[in-house]
Structures are given as structure tokens and as C-alpha cells.
Design a protein around this motif. Sequence first.
Motif, PDB file in Angstrom:
ATOM      1  N   GLN A  62       0.933  -0.958  -0.060  1.00 40.97           N
ATOM      2  CA  GLN A  62       0.379  -0.136  -0.012  1.00 40.97           C
ATOM      3  C   GLN A  62       0.361   1.169   0.024  1.00 40.97           C
ATOM      4  O   GLN A  62       0.711   2.032  -0.531  1.00 40.97           O
ATOM      5  CB  GLN A  62      -0.771   0.184   1.073  1.00 40.97           C
ATOM      6  CG  GLN A  62      -1.373   0.834   1.366  1.00 40.97           C
ATOM      7  CD  GLN A  62      -2.862   1.557  -0.066  1.00 40.97           C
ATOM      8  OE1 GLN A  62      -3.070   0.465  -0.443  1.00 40.97           O
ATOM      9  NE2 GLN A  62      -2.741   2.664  -0.027  1.00 40.97           N
ATOM     10  N   THR A  63       2.337   1.334   0.601  1.00 36.74           N
ATOM     11  CA  THR A  63       2.874   2.223   1.106  1.00 36.74           C
ATOM     12  C   THR A  63       3.423   2.964  -0.586  1.00 36.74           C
ATOM     13  O   THR A  63       3.988   3.509  -0.785  1.00 36.74           O
ATOM     14  CB  THR A  63       3.889   2.455   1.918  1.00 36.74           C
ATOM     15  OG1 THR A  63       3.341   1.928   2.999  1.00 36.74           O
ATOM     16  CG2 THR A  63       5.004   3.270   2.012  1.00 36.74           C
ATOM     17  N   LEU A  64       4.124   1.490  -1.272  1.00 37.11           N
ATOM     18  CA  LEU A  64       4.694   2.061  -2.201  1.00 37.11           C
ATOM     19  C   LEU A  64       3.303   2.190  -3.562  1.00 37.11           C
ATOM     20  O   LEU A  64       3.343   2.756  -4.250  1.00 37.11           O
ATOM     21  CB  LEU A  64       4.869   0.359  -2.960  1.00 37.11           C
ATOM     22  CG  LEU A  64       5.946  -0.372  -2.312  1.00 37.11           C
ATOM     23  CD1 LEU A  64       6.422  -2.083  -2.267  1.00 37.11           C
ATOM     24  CD2 LEU A  64       6.759   0.442  -2.344  1.00 37.11           C
ATOM     25  N   ARG A  65       2.386   1.715  -3.701  1.00 39.60           N
ATOM     26  CA  ARG A  65       1.121   2.669  -4.465  1.00 39.60           C
ATOM     27  C   ARG A  65       0.894   4.072  -3.934  1.00 39.60           C
ATOM     28  O   ARG A  65       0.343   4.538  -4.873  1.00 39.60           O
ATOM     29  CB  ARG A  65       0.106   1.428  -4.340  1.00 39.60           C
ATOM     30  CG  ARG A  65       0.017   0.676  -4.594  1.00 39.60           C
ATOM     31  CD  ARG A  65      -0.911   0.102  -5.164  1.00 39.60           C
ATOM     32  NE  ARG A  65      -1.372  -1.782  -5.571  1.00 39.60           N
ATOM     33  CZ  ARG A  65      -1.612  -2.806  -4.370  1.00 39.60           C
ATOM     34  NH1 ARG A  65      -1.432  -2.844  -3.397  1.00 39.60           N
ATOM     35  NH2 ARG A  65      -1.306  -4.182  -5.413  1.00 39.60           N
ATOM     36  N   GLU A  66       1.206   3.915  -2.805  1.00 40.18           N
ATOM     37  CA  GLU A  66       0.562   5.493  -2.442  1.00 40.18           C
ATOM     38  C   GLU A  66       2.146   6.493  -3.048  1.00 40.18           C
ATOM     39  O   GLU A  66       2.268   7.821  -3.535  1.00 40.18           O
ATOM     40  CB  GLU A  66       0.478   5.819  -0.879  1.00 40.18           C
ATOM     41  CG  GLU A  66      -0.393   5.429  -0.561  1.00 40.18           C
ATOM     42  CD  GLU A  66      -0.183   5.440   0.862  1.00 40.18           C
ATOM     43  OE1 GLU A  66       0.755   5.808   2.201  1.00 40.18           O
ATOM     44  OE2 GLU A  66      -1.290   4.757   1.618  1.00 40.18           O
ATOM     45  N   GLU A  67       3.518   6.060  -3.294  1.00 34.61           N
ATOM     46  CA  GLU A  67       4.467   6.208  -3.901  1.00 34.61           C
ATOM     47  C   GLU A  67       4.205   6.631  -4.687  1.00 34.61           C
ATOM     48  O   GLU A  67       4.991   7.547  -5.886  1.00 34.61           O
ATOM     49  CB  GLU A  67       5.846   5.366  -3.013  1.00 34.61           C
ATOM     50  CG  GLU A  67       6.202   6.391  -1.559  1.00 34.61           C
ATOM     51  CD  GLU A  67       6.056   7.753  -1.243  1.00 34.61           C
ATOM     52  OE1 GLU A  67       6.881   8.263  -2.002  1.00 34.61           O
ATOM     53  OE2 GLU A  67       5.351   7.832  -0.086  1.00 34.61           O
ATOM     54  N   ALA A  68       3.794   5.814  -5.842  1.00 39.25           N
ATOM     55  CA  ALA A  68       3.797   5.703  -7.126  1.00 39.25           C
ATOM     56  C   ALA A  68       3.260   6.150  -7.760  1.00 39.25           C
ATOM     57  O   ALA A  68       2.908   7.382  -8.782  1.00 39.25           O
ATOM     58  CB  ALA A  68       3.170   3.659  -7.368  1.00 39.25           C
ATOM     59  N   LYS A  69       1.690   6.632  -7.007  1.00 43.89           N
ATOM     60  CA  LYS A  69       0.889   7.896  -7.429  1.00 43.89           C
ATOM     61  C   LYS A  69       1.205   9.459  -6.965  1.00 43.89           C
ATOM     62  O   LYS A  69       0.956  10.098  -7.615  1.00 43.89           O
ATOM     63  CB  LYS A  69      -0.539   8.097  -6.037  1.00 43.89           C
ATOM     64  CG  LYS A  69      -1.342   8.557  -6.971  1.00 43.89           C
ATOM     65  CD  LYS A  69      -2.173   8.149  -7.980  1.00 43.89           C
ATOM     66  CE  LYS A  69      -3.429   8.991  -8.168  1.00 43.89           C
ATOM     67  NZ  LYS A  69      -3.254  10.307  -8.183  1.00 43.89           N
ATOM     68  N   LYS A  70       2.538   9.270  -5.709  1.00 42.52           N
ATOM     69  CA  LYS A  70       2.734  10.701  -5.899  1.00 42.52           C
ATOM     70  C   LYS A  70       3.740  11.030  -7.126  1.00 42.52           C
ATOM     71  O   LYS A  70       3.695  12.281  -7.808  1.00 42.52           O
ATOM     72  CB  LYS A  70       3.664  11.073  -4.797  1.00 42.52           C
ATOM     73  CG  LYS A  70       3.077  10.664  -3.588  1.00 42.52           C
ATOM     74  CD  LYS A  70       3.835  10.938  -2.316  1.00 42.52           C
ATOM     75  CE  LYS A  70       3.138  10.834  -0.987  1.00 42.52           C
ATOM     76  NZ  LYS A  70       3.967  10.617   0.301  1.00 42.52           N
ATOM     77  N   MET A  71       4.507  10.376  -7.621  1.00 42.25           N
ATOM     78  CA  MET A  71       5.193  10.289  -8.558  1.00 42.25           C
ATOM     79  C   MET A  71       4.368  10.472  -9.490  1.00 42.25           C
ATOM     80  O   MET A  71       4.750  11.510 -10.777  1.00 42.25           O
ATOM     81  CB  MET A  71       6.019   9.015  -9.200  1.00 42.25           C
ATOM     82  CG  MET A  71       7.135   9.108  -9.918  1.00 42.25           C
ATOM     83  SD  MET A  71       8.142   9.984  -9.732  1.00 42.25           S
ATOM     84  CE  MET A  71       9.033  10.285  -8.579  1.00 42.25           C
ATOM     85  N   GLU A  72       3.655   9.652 -10.204  1.00 40.82           N
ATOM     86  CA  GLU A  72       2.059  10.258 -11.204  1.00 40.82           C
ATOM     87  C   GLU A  72       1.864  11.077 -11.734  1.00 40.82           C
ATOM     88  O   GLU A  72       1.717  12.425 -12.155  1.00 40.82           O
ATOM     89  CB  GLU A  72       1.121   8.940 -11.299  1.00 40.82           C
ATOM     90  CG  GLU A  72       0.095   8.908 -12.575  1.00 40.82           C
ATOM     91  CD  GLU A  72      -0.593   7.909 -12.051  1.00 40.82           C
ATOM     92  OE1 GLU A  72      -1.981   8.567 -12.715  1.00 40.82           O
ATOM     93  OE2 GLU A  72      -1.039   7.089 -11.073  1.00 40.82           O
ATOM     94  N   ASP A  73       1.545  11.599 -10.610  1.00 43.22           N
ATOM     95  CA  ASP A  73       0.793  13.019  -9.246  1.00 43.22           C
ATOM     96  C   ASP A  73       1.863  14.510 -10.102  1.00 43.22           C
ATOM     97  O   ASP A  73       1.529  15.175 -10.650  1.00 43.22           O
ATOM     98  CB  ASP A  73       0.283  13.282  -8.406  1.00 43.22           C
ATOM     99  CG  ASP A  73      -1.094  12.653  -7.893  1.00 43.22           C
ATOM    100  OD1 ASP A  73      -0.734  12.648  -9.262  1.00 43.22           O
ATOM    101  OD2 ASP A  73      -1.085  12.795  -7.137  1.00 43.22           O
ATOM    102  N   PHE A  74       3.355  13.707 -10.063  1.00 47.75           N
ATOM    103  CA  PHE A  74       4.415  14.849 -10.074  1.00 47.75           C
ATOM    104  C   PHE A  74       4.156  14.917 -11.698  1.00 47.75           C
ATOM    105  O   PHE A  74       5.186  15.575 -12.198  1.00 47.75           O
ATOM    106  CB  PHE A  74       5.464  14.342  -9.343  1.00 47.75           C
ATOM    107  CG  PHE A  74       6.894  15.030  -9.871  1.00 47.75           C
ATOM    108  CD1 PHE A  74       7.179  16.300  -9.207  1.00 47.75           C
ATOM    109  CD2 PHE A  74       7.682  14.903 -10.484  1.00 47.75           C
ATOM    110  CE1 PHE A  74       8.515  16.992  -9.387  1.00 47.75           C
ATOM    111  CE2 PHE A  74       8.707  14.789 -11.151  1.00 47.75           C
ATOM    112  CZ  PHE A  74       9.420  16.003 -10.474  1.00 47.75           C
TER     113      PHE A  74
END
Length: 206
Positions: free
Chosen positions: A86-98
Motif C-alpha cells: 500500500q505504501t509503495l502504491r501511494e509513492e507511485a501515485k505521488k510520482m504519477e501526480d508529479f
Amino acid sequence: QSTDLTSTVGYDSIIQHLNDGRKNCKEFEDFLKERAIIEEKYGKELINLSKKKPCGQTELNTLKRSLDVFKQQIDNVGQGHIQLAQTLREEAKKMEDFREKQKLHRKKIELIMEAIHKNRNLQYKKTMEAKRLYEQRCRDKDEAEQAVHRNANLVTQKQQEKLFLKLAQTKSALEDTDRSYQQSVTTMEKIREEWQNEHIKACEVL
């Protein structure tokens, strides 16, 4: 570095670097997502193992308690892997938003720079045409002067008047093209300064 006034080699290099950065960000984002899938799958398998697989069911007392603790720890590890996923997915989402934010911002800057490049290139062509015309008027004036000197004693008064009129006309045309050329060069310099300032701002923002 290029001495060509219309060169965009520096700008192109920056854009290429940004495109490479975007690609690397996407690769990192995909890597995080893939690892999240693996972590979640592993976590679920550990939890299923601890809950469904028999392990010393017939044991009693101390060994029974030890095995129960062992299975609980397996379950805890599995939960930990699911939480990591879940943490990895959240980080991936942050990268996608960036990436999306940078994409929109970069597009805005690119549109500004492309407009300036187009304006600069157009003015450069106008300046080169003004230069060509100025140089032609210089040659016309020189030829008219040579004609006057060459035919000073060889032509009639009327023919001399025509030669002097031609010379006056070429001098007037030269003055006009000289002013146009200077104005074009001045305009070109203003556009160059604008381009340079926008280029610096784009580098600072991007």
C-alpha cells in the motif's frame, strides 16, 4: 554552444533532458507498482499459509504455544508486506501526480518558447532580407557614382543630368534601406533579449 542566431541547440538539449527525466520517472513509478503487486501477493500467501496450513495441531502445552506464536508472526509478516504494498502504491501515485503536474507545466513553457522561437526566426529572415537589400542599394549607389565619374566628359548636359538624377535616387534609396536595416537589427536585438530572458526563466522553473 552555437554561433547561429536561430540555433535552439541549448533549448533542445534541455527538452531532451526533461523528456529523459519524464521517462525515468515513469519507469520508477512502474517499478514501484510492480513491486507492490509482488509484496501484496507475498503477504497474502504468508497470511493464507499461517491460517490454512496445519502446523503441529496435535501438539500440547509449551510447543503448542510456540507454534501458535510462530504462525502469528508469519501472519504479522504477511500483514507487513501488504502494508508495504500500500505504501509503495501511494509513492507511485505521488510520482504519477508529479509527472502530470510537470507535464502541464512543461507544456506551458514549451508553448511560450516555441512562440518566441517562431518570432525570432521570422525577424531573423526579415533582417537578412533587409541586409541583402541594403547591400544591393550600396552597389547601386557605387555603380551610379562610377557612371557619373566615368562619363563626366563623354556625355551631353542632358545625359549628365540623368546620371546625377540616377545617383540622387540611389542615394535616397540607400538611406531608406539603411534606416530599415538598422530598425530591423534593433528589433532583432529586442527579440533576442526577450528570448534570452524567457530561456533563463524556463531553465529556472523547469
